[in-house]
Design an enzyme around this catalytic site. Structure first.
Site, PDB file in Angstrom:
ATOM      1  N   THR A  24       2.797  26.224  25.781  1.00 39.02           N
ATOM      2  CA  THR A  24       3.868  25.499  25.080  1.00 39.02           C
ATOM      3  C   THR A  24       3.339  24.786  23.839  1.00 39.02           C
ATOM      4  O   THR A  24       4.066  24.644  22.850  1.00 39.02           O
ATOM      5  CB  THR A  24       4.543  24.474  26.011  1.00 39.02           C
ATOM      6  OG1 THR A  24       3.544  23.636  26.615  1.00 39.02           O
ATOM      7  CG2 THR A  24       5.342  25.163  27.101  1.00 39.02           C
ATOM      8  N   GLN A  99      -0.352  33.430  34.544  1.00 36.46           N
ATOM      9  CA  GLN A  99       0.991  33.994  34.717  1.00 36.46           C
ATOM     10  C   GLN A  99       1.602  34.350  33.363  1.00 36.46           C
ATOM     11  O   GLN A  99       2.696  34.913  33.318  1.00 36.46           O
ATOM     12  CB  GLN A  99       1.877  32.980  35.441  1.00 36.46           C
ATOM     13  CG  GLN A  99       1.429  32.661  36.861  1.00 36.46           C
ATOM     14  CD  GLN A  99       2.206  31.506  37.459  1.00 36.46           C
ATOM     15  OE1 GLN A  99       1.951  30.337  37.166  1.00 36.46           O
ATOM     16  NE2 GLN A  99       3.170  31.817  38.299  1.00 36.46           N
ATOM     17  N   ASP A 102       1.294  36.363  27.001  1.00 38.78           N
ATOM     18  CA  ASP A 102       1.169  36.259  25.542  1.00 38.78           C
ATOM     19  C   ASP A 102      -0.182  36.690  24.985  1.00 38.78           C
ATOM     20  O   ASP A 102      -0.339  36.835  23.778  1.00 38.78           O
ATOM     21  CB  ASP A 102       1.478  34.831  25.079  1.00 38.78           C
ATOM     22  CG  ASP A 102       0.697  33.774  25.864  1.00 38.78           C
ATOM     23  OD1 ASP A 102      -0.535  33.930  26.023  1.00 38.78           O
ATOM     24  OD2 ASP A 102       1.319  32.793  26.320  1.00 38.78           O
ATOM     25  N   HIS A 117       1.106  38.818  35.426  1.00 36.67           N
ATOM     26  CA  HIS A 117       2.422  39.333  35.037  1.00 36.67           C
ATOM     27  C   HIS A 117       2.366  40.277  33.844  1.00 36.67           C
ATOM     28  O   HIS A 117       3.389  40.555  33.224  1.00 36.67           O
ATOM     29  CB  HIS A 117       3.375  38.167  34.768  1.00 36.67           C
ATOM     30  CG  HIS A 117       3.637  37.332  35.987  1.00 36.67           C
ATOM     31  ND1 HIS A 117       3.971  35.987  35.942  1.00 36.67           N
ATOM     32  CD2 HIS A 117       3.585  37.656  37.307  1.00 36.67           C
ATOM     33  CE1 HIS A 117       4.128  35.538  37.176  1.00 36.67           C
ATOM     34  NE2 HIS A 117       3.899  36.527  38.014  1.00 36.67           N
ATOM     35  N   CYS A 148       7.752  61.410  22.346  1.00 33.52           N
ATOM     36  CA  CYS A 148       8.271  62.438  23.263  1.00 33.52           C
ATOM     37  C   CYS A 148       9.732  62.195  23.617  1.00 33.52           C
ATOM     38  O   CYS A 148      10.367  63.021  24.279  1.00 33.52           O
ATOM     39  CB  CYS A 148       7.423  62.500  24.535  1.00 33.52           C
ATOM     40  SG  CYS A 148       7.773  61.178  25.733  1.00 33.52           S
ATOM     41  N   THR A 186       1.880  24.836  35.350  1.00 34.13           N
ATOM     42  CA  THR A 186       2.751  25.677  36.182  1.00 34.13           C
ATOM     43  C   THR A 186       3.399  24.835  37.268  1.00 34.13           C
ATOM     44  O   THR A 186       2.758  23.943  37.846  1.00 34.13           O
ATOM     45  CB  THR A 186       1.973  26.840  36.823  1.00 34.13           C
ATOM     46  OG1 THR A 186       2.832  27.528  37.752  1.00 34.13           O
ATOM     47  CG2 THR A 186       0.721  26.367  37.550  1.00 34.13           C
ATOM     48  N   SER A 187       4.659  25.130  37.529  1.00 33.44           N
ATOM     49  CA  SER A 187       5.386  24.438  38.598  1.00 33.44           C
ATOM     50  C   SER A 187       5.049  25.008  39.963  1.00 33.44           C
ATOM     51  O   SER A 187       5.466  24.470  40.987  1.00 33.44           O
ATOM     52  CB  SER A 187       6.900  24.550  38.356  1.00 33.44           C
ATOM     53  OG  SER A 187       7.290  25.920  38.372  1.00 33.44           O
TER      54      SER A 187
END
Length: 239
Positions: A24, A99, A102, A117, A148, A186-187
């Site tokens: 963030t 997680q 980016d 992820h 293709c 992270t929560s």
């Protein structure tokens, strides 16, 4: 904060487990804070748009949201990314488990990164398997397609999809062998990723998050502080 820097200094095999709050401060929005994506207004909830079934049924709408909200142009690593990379170079940090999708840990210089992820920087054709970089999606319009004719899909884990087993096993091994596990930004509400901290058997578990998590009672130390401020102290003490 000096106590935290001291713990990092004493550690010989630290692992950092991070979530959206790590990025963030690089201008990348998180999901669950007051200003996060889940509190913004869309025709469909973000967790629905970022699901496997939505991608299959409404790929054009998926990519419209994905380009607008998941790809943040010009985002740069912040102090947390940079200090973690420096700690790895010093031989103190053995791995980053993230997680985030980016790629900012790698941009800062980290090498041992387990991206639970996936990454926006990896994309592949669903028909022939050919891999593409970020620009294949970022610079396309509508549904990005391979030469293709197949649809190009980001190599990210959508809701309803399983984690990559090789990445998962690598993350578990790193956490299980760490002497210090620092969980930040992270929560700890997204599974199975959040459950990985249960594999930690080392000396100290530290949680750094601006709000409380369901795992606070498991931690040896909890800091409801900015990650940037915490790692700036580490930088001043160690680097």
């Amino acid at each position: 904060m000096k106590n935290f820097a001291g713990m990092v200094k004493q550690s010989k095999k630290m692992v950092f487990f991070g979530g959206a709050g790590v990025s963030t401060e690089s201008g990348i929005p998180d999901f669950r804070s007051v200003d996060g994506l889940y509190h913004q207004s869309y025709d469909d909830p973000p967790e629905t748009i970022l699901s496997h079934h939505y991608f299959v049924e409404k790929p054009e709408s998926f990519y419209r949201f994905y380009r607008e909200k998941m790809i943040v142009k010009d985002a740069m690593p912040n102090i947390t990314h940079r200090v973690l990379a420096a700690l790895e170079q010093m031989g103190k940090l053995s791995a980053v488990v993230t997680q985030n999708i980016d790629g900012l840990h790698q941009a800062a210089g980290s090498r041992a990164v387990f991206e639970l992820h996936g990454s926006i920087h990896r994309n592949f054709c669903m028909d022939c398997g050919r891999f593409y970089g970020l620009e294949a999606v970022e610079n396309s319009t509508g549904i990005p397609r391979c030469s293709c004719g197949g649809i190009i899909k980001p190599d990210v884990v959508l809701y309803e999809e399983g984690l990559d087993q090789d990445v998962l096993s690598g993350a578990v091994s790193a956490i299980a062998s760490a002497d210090l596990l620092v969980v930040g930004g992270t929560s700890l509400s997204v599974y199975p990723a959040a459950g990985l901290i249960r594999y930690f058997k080392g000396d100290a578990l530290v949680l750094i998050n601006k709000t409380a998590t369901g795992y606070d009672s498991m931690a040896d130390v909890v800091y409801n502080e900015s990650l940037g401020e915490m790692f700036r102290e580490v930088e001043e003490e160690l680097l």
